[in-house]
Design a protein around this motif. Structure first.
Motif, short mmCIF file in Angstrom:
data_model
loop_
_atom_site.label_atom_id
_atom_site.label_comp_id
_atom_site.label_asym_id
_atom_site.label_seq_id
_atom_site.Cartn_x
_atom_site.Cartn_y
_atom_site.Cartn_z
N LYS A 50 22.73 8.73 -29.21
CA LYS A 50 22.21 9.06 -30.54
C LYS A 50 22.76 10.43 -30.94
CE LYS A 50 19.25 5.53 -30.71
NZ LYS A 50 19.31 4.46 -31.72
N THR A 51 22.60 10.73 -32.22
CA THR A 51 22.96 12.06 -32.72
C THR A 51 21.78 12.99 -32.48
OG1 THR A 51 24.31 11.02 -34.43
CG2 THR A 51 23.74 13.34 -34.74
N ILE A 52 22.05 14.15 -31.86
CA ILE A 52 20.97 15.05 -31.43
C ILE A 52 21.26 16.47 -31.90
CG2 ILE A 52 19.65 15.92 -29.47
CD1 ILE A 52 20.62 13.48 -27.88
N VAL A 53 20.24 17.11 -32.47
CA VAL A 53 20.32 18.52 -32.85
C VAL A 53 19.15 19.24 -32.18
CG1 VAL A 53 20.28 20.20 -34.73
CG2 VAL A 53 21.38 17.97 -35.07
N ILE A 54 19.46 20.32 -31.44
CA ILE A 54 18.45 20.99 -30.63
C ILE A 54 18.41 22.48 -30.93
CG2 ILE A 54 17.66 21.46 -28.27
CD1 ILE A 54 19.48 19.09 -27.37
N VAL A 55 17.22 22.99 -31.25
CA VAL A 55 16.99 24.43 -31.26
C VAL A 55 16.47 24.78 -29.87
CG1 VAL A 55 15.61 26.31 -32.19
CG2 VAL A 55 16.46 24.53 -33.72
N ALA A 56 17.15 25.69 -29.17
CA ALA A 56 16.74 26.00 -27.79
C ALA A 56 17.17 27.39 -27.38
CB ALA A 56 17.31 24.97 -26.82
N HIS A 57 16.38 27.99 -26.50
CA HIS A 57 16.76 29.27 -25.89
C HIS A 57 17.14 29.08 -24.43
CE1 HIS A 57 12.55 28.91 -24.62
NE2 HIS A 57 12.90 29.64 -23.58
N ASP A 58 17.04 27.84 -23.94
CA ASP A 58 17.38 27.54 -22.55
C ASP A 58 18.89 27.30 -22.44
OD1 ASP A 58 17.86 26.32 -20.05
OD2 ASP A 58 15.88 25.39 -20.01
N LEU A 103 15.22 18.24 -32.14
CA LEU A 103 14.27 18.78 -31.16
C LEU A 103 14.20 20.30 -31.31
CD1 LEU A 103 15.41 16.75 -28.01
CD2 LEU A 103 13.42 16.30 -29.45
N ASP A 104 12.98 20.82 -31.42
CA ASP A 104 12.77 22.27 -31.57
C ASP A 104 12.13 22.80 -30.29
OD1 ASP A 104 12.41 24.84 -32.40
OD2 ASP A 104 11.45 24.34 -34.29
N GLU A 105 12.90 23.55 -29.49
CA GLU A 105 12.47 24.12 -28.21
C GLU A 105 11.83 23.05 -27.31
OE1 GLU A 105 13.48 26.80 -27.28
OE2 GLU A 105 13.66 28.21 -28.94
N PRO A 106 12.56 21.99 -26.97
CA PRO A 106 11.97 20.90 -26.19
C PRO A 106 11.63 21.26 -24.75
CG PRO A 106 14.33 20.58 -26.39
CD PRO A 106 13.98 21.74 -27.27
N THR A 107 12.22 22.34 -24.22
CA THR A 107 11.97 22.69 -22.81
C THR A 107 10.83 23.67 -22.63
OG1 THR A 107 13.62 24.47 -22.81
CG2 THR A 107 14.38 22.27 -22.23
N ASN A 108 10.22 24.13 -23.75
CA ASN A 108 9.05 25.02 -23.62
C ASN A 108 7.98 24.34 -22.78
OD1 ASN A 108 10.18 27.05 -25.09
ND2 ASN A 108 8.69 26.98 -26.76
N HIS A 109 7.46 25.06 -21.79
CA HIS A 109 6.36 24.58 -20.93
C HIS A 109 6.79 23.50 -19.94
CE1 HIS A 109 4.08 26.84 -23.82
NE2 HIS A 109 4.34 25.99 -24.79
N LEU A 110 8.08 23.17 -19.89
CA LEU A 110 8.55 22.20 -18.90
C LEU A 110 8.98 22.94 -17.63
CD1 LEU A 110 10.80 19.63 -20.81
CD2 LEU A 110 8.45 19.34 -20.07
N ASP A 111 8.67 22.36 -16.47
CA ASP A 111 9.19 22.94 -15.24
C ASP A 111 10.63 22.46 -15.05
OD1 ASP A 111 9.09 20.31 -14.05
OD2 ASP A 111 6.99 20.63 -13.59
N MET A 112 11.28 22.95 -13.99
CA MET A 112 12.71 22.66 -13.79
C MET A 112 12.98 21.18 -13.63
SD MET A 112 14.23 25.66 -11.37
CE MET A 112 14.37 27.36 -11.96
N LYS A 113 12.14 20.48 -12.87
CA LYS A 113 12.39 19.05 -12.61
C LYS A 113 12.31 18.24 -13.90
CE LYS A 113 12.97 19.32 -8.17
NZ LYS A 113 14.31 19.09 -7.59
N ALA A 114 11.28 18.53 -14.71
CA ALA A 114 11.13 17.81 -15.97
C ALA A 114 12.27 18.14 -16.93
CB ALA A 114 9.79 18.14 -16.62
N THR A 115 12.72 19.41 -16.91
CA THR A 115 13.85 19.81 -17.77
C THR A 115 15.12 19.10 -17.35
OG1 THR A 115 12.83 21.98 -18.13
CG2 THR A 115 15.17 21.77 -18.65
N GLU A 116 15.34 19.01 -16.04
CA GLU A 116 16.53 18.30 -15.54
C GLU A 116 16.48 16.83 -15.94
OE1 GLU A 116 16.40 19.07 -11.38
OE2 GLU A 116 17.00 21.18 -11.59
N TRP A 117 15.28 16.24 -15.88
CA TRP A 117 15.13 14.84 -16.30
C TRP A 117 15.50 14.69 -17.77
CZ3 TRP A 117 12.05 13.02 -20.22
CH2 TRP A 117 12.00 11.62 -20.35
#
Length: 567
Positions: A164-172, A140-154
């Motif tokens: 699953k195995t997960i690799v995330i690029v994120a600034h959050d 996932l590359d910046e998956p929280t971009n444009h998400l509000d807090m509730k959607a990010t928490e979900w």
């Protein structure tokens, strides 16, 4: 299953992105990749996920048929397609409807064209599309971009439960704290791996810097000691040699001193060869510059008073007769889901939107600094320094604060036109601080910024002695800064007189109370239904109908007992 890589190098148009990287991803890993903008995080992920080729090096996947799902920052979806065409594949209808419900999207959205959705709805549909596929490794590359807090928490909860195995690029940073168990830090020096979440990584980095500082200071003491010995012995040699004359004894003694000198010179050379570098010291936030124009300035207790405020866009109600105040010294975070009207409230306070009912009174004696999500007021041909000097500050103050915000040395002479949105955001922020504003009104100030930039803004904000009203979805930023939380929800502003942790405790308590009320209501309904079915069973003569009612009675009785035990 695992993926490993070594000696990875990549360049674009002869511009090196990274070189000689190595690492591995093992089954079950949950990895967060951090680093400044432009260091190559997204490029690295694309290469590992087989979406882009490297210039040199190898990427090995074991087994070779690992199913990889890669979701970049902006997934391209054919705009004219119906949402149902995008999502309802591979007989995943039930799962998709469950996810729609969890993200507060109605099922009728399936019949909408993707192009007609709001930005927030599009992001949520892209998320569902990503998470419903069949995969072993998820990138996932910046998956929280444009998400509000509730959607990010979900999303956090979903990824934590996802086996699953997960690799995330994120600034959050808050998101990384709650999801990942390993941090990869990518810098221009290479890739370094840290066990734990983001906070663990920060703590380990702090220990590294302190350890390196001690090593550097000990090493410098050793160098100074050796240099003094060499200097003293060399000086003694010259004096003794000059005084020795024909004395074999004194000449031998002088020669022995030179042997010591040569030995110490070799030792000094070895120490310098193995020397650790001097740790880079972050420039401390310039407290006096930040607060020079406000620290001794008296202001009234209330800077903003809002009374009976009502706002609509056509038939869409945003605010229903809300009243609140902003007091001197407040650090208020205005939070809420996308589209609820947070930015609109800021614009009404600033007088940029006058279509409302009610009253907004802003103390006329205070100076307000407003940061929107656009930077149109910047002259693109200006240098960074020229742009900041336009507000009337001194060159010394401007350079000092710009250094705190990572514009150091010759960097201040870069043109605005050549800067990223994150860099422009930092410049706009510097102008606000240096303007002497006693009240800062900020709309998503950390948008477009990498983690390092966010941390620099936080440092300055924590030093700032004025009042702040900020709209932000960056929970880490809100947690560090805010002393009050205003939540915009259901056309109302719910006020929490405490920090973000206090807000979470109250919000969770409220959700628990709502859940308890639902359980109590369901218990009452089941008690009535069980009693009613029991009475019917006694009167029914048909054996098949009696059996059906008996089965229903047992099913509802079990549910009733489970709910009573939960209560």
């Amino acid at each position: 299953m695992r993926i490993y890589f070594k000696e990875l190098s990549k360049s674009y148009l002869e511009q090196k992105v990274f070189e000689n990287l190595q690492g591995s991803i093992n089954e079950g890993d949950k990895i967060g990749i951090v680093g400044i903008n432009g260091v190559g995080k997204s490029t690295l992920v694309k290469i590992i996920a087989n979406k882009e080729n490297c210039d040199s090096g190898i990427v090995k996947r074991e087994p070779s048929n690992i199913k990889i799902k890669y979701a970049m920052q902006d997934i391209c979806i054919e705009e004219s397609k119906l949402v149902s065409e995008i999502l309802l594949t591979n007989n995943l209808g039930i799962k998709i409807k469950k996810l729609l419900n969890e993200l507060n999207l109605e099922e009728k959205i399936l019949e909408e064209k993707f192009e007609n959705l709001s930005g927030g709805e599009k992001t949520k549909i892209k998320l569902i599309s990503t998470l419903c596929g069949d995969f072993d490794f998820l990138f996932l590359d910046e998956p929280t971009n444009h998400l509000d807090m509730k959607a990010t928490e979900w999303l956090e909860k979903h990824l934590r439960k996802l086996n699953k195995t997960i690799v995330i690029v994120a600034h959050d940073r808050y998101f990384l704290d709650n999801v990942v168990k390993k941090i990869w830090e990518l810098t221009d020096k290479g890739l370094k791996i840290y066990e734990g979440n983001y906070t663990d990584y920060v703590n380990q980095k702090d220990i590294e810097v302190k350890t390196q500082t001690r090593e550097y200071e000990n090493q410098q003491d050793k160098i100074r000691s050796l240099e003094k010995i060499i200097s003293d012995r060399t000086e003694w040699f010259h004096r003794a040699h000059d005084a020795a004359g024909q004395s074999d004894f004194l000449r031998a003694k002088a020669k022995k001193q030179m042997q010591v000198v040569k030995s110490k010179e070799k030792e000094l050379e070895k120490v310098k060869e193995n020397a650790v570098g001097k740790p880079k010291k972050d420039i401390a936030a310039a407290f006096n510059i930040i607060n020079r124009n406000i620290i001794n300035m008296k202001t009234a207790k209330y800077l903003i008073k809002v009374d009976n405020l009502r706002k609509s866009f056509g038939e869409k109600l945003i605010l229903k007769n809300e009243t609140f105040e902003v007091e001197r010294g407040d650090k208020i975070a205005l939070i809420g889901e996308n589209g609820t009207g947070k930015s609109t409230i800021l614009k009404m306070i600033m007088g940029l939107d006058n279509e409302y009912d009610g009253e907004i009174a802003v103390n006329p004696s205070i100076k307000i600094g407003y940061l929107s999500q656009e930077f149109e007021d910047m002259k693109r041909s200006n240098t960074i320094l020229d742009e900041v000097l336009q507000i009337g500050t001194t060159k010394n103050d401007a350079r000092m604060l710009l250094a705190c915000l990572m514009f150091r040395g010759e960097n201040v002479f870069k043109k605005i036109d050549d800067l990223s949105l994150g860099e422009r955001s930092r410049i706009a922020f510097a102008k606000l601080i240096l303007s002497g504003a006693q009240l800062l009104i900020l709309d998503e100030p950390t948008n477009y910024m990498d983690i390092v930039s966010c941390e620099k803004i936080e440092e300055v904000m924590l030093e700032y002695q004025g009042t702040i009203l900020v709209v932000s979805h960056d929970r880490y930023f809100v947690k560090k800064l805010a002393n009050k939380i205003f939540e915009l929800k259901e056309n109302r502003i719910f006020k929490f007189d405490g920090d973000y942790d206090y807000y979470l405790s109250k919000a969770n308590q409220k959700e628990e109370n709502k859940e308890n009320l639902k359980i109590k209501d369901r218990i009452r309904i089941l008690e009535y239904e069980v009693t009613s079915i029991n009475l019917k069973i006694d009167r029914i003569l048909d054996l098949d109908e009696k059996q059906r009612l008996t089965d229903e009675f047992i099913k509802k009785s079990r549910e009733l007992n489970e709910l009573r035990n939960r209560g």
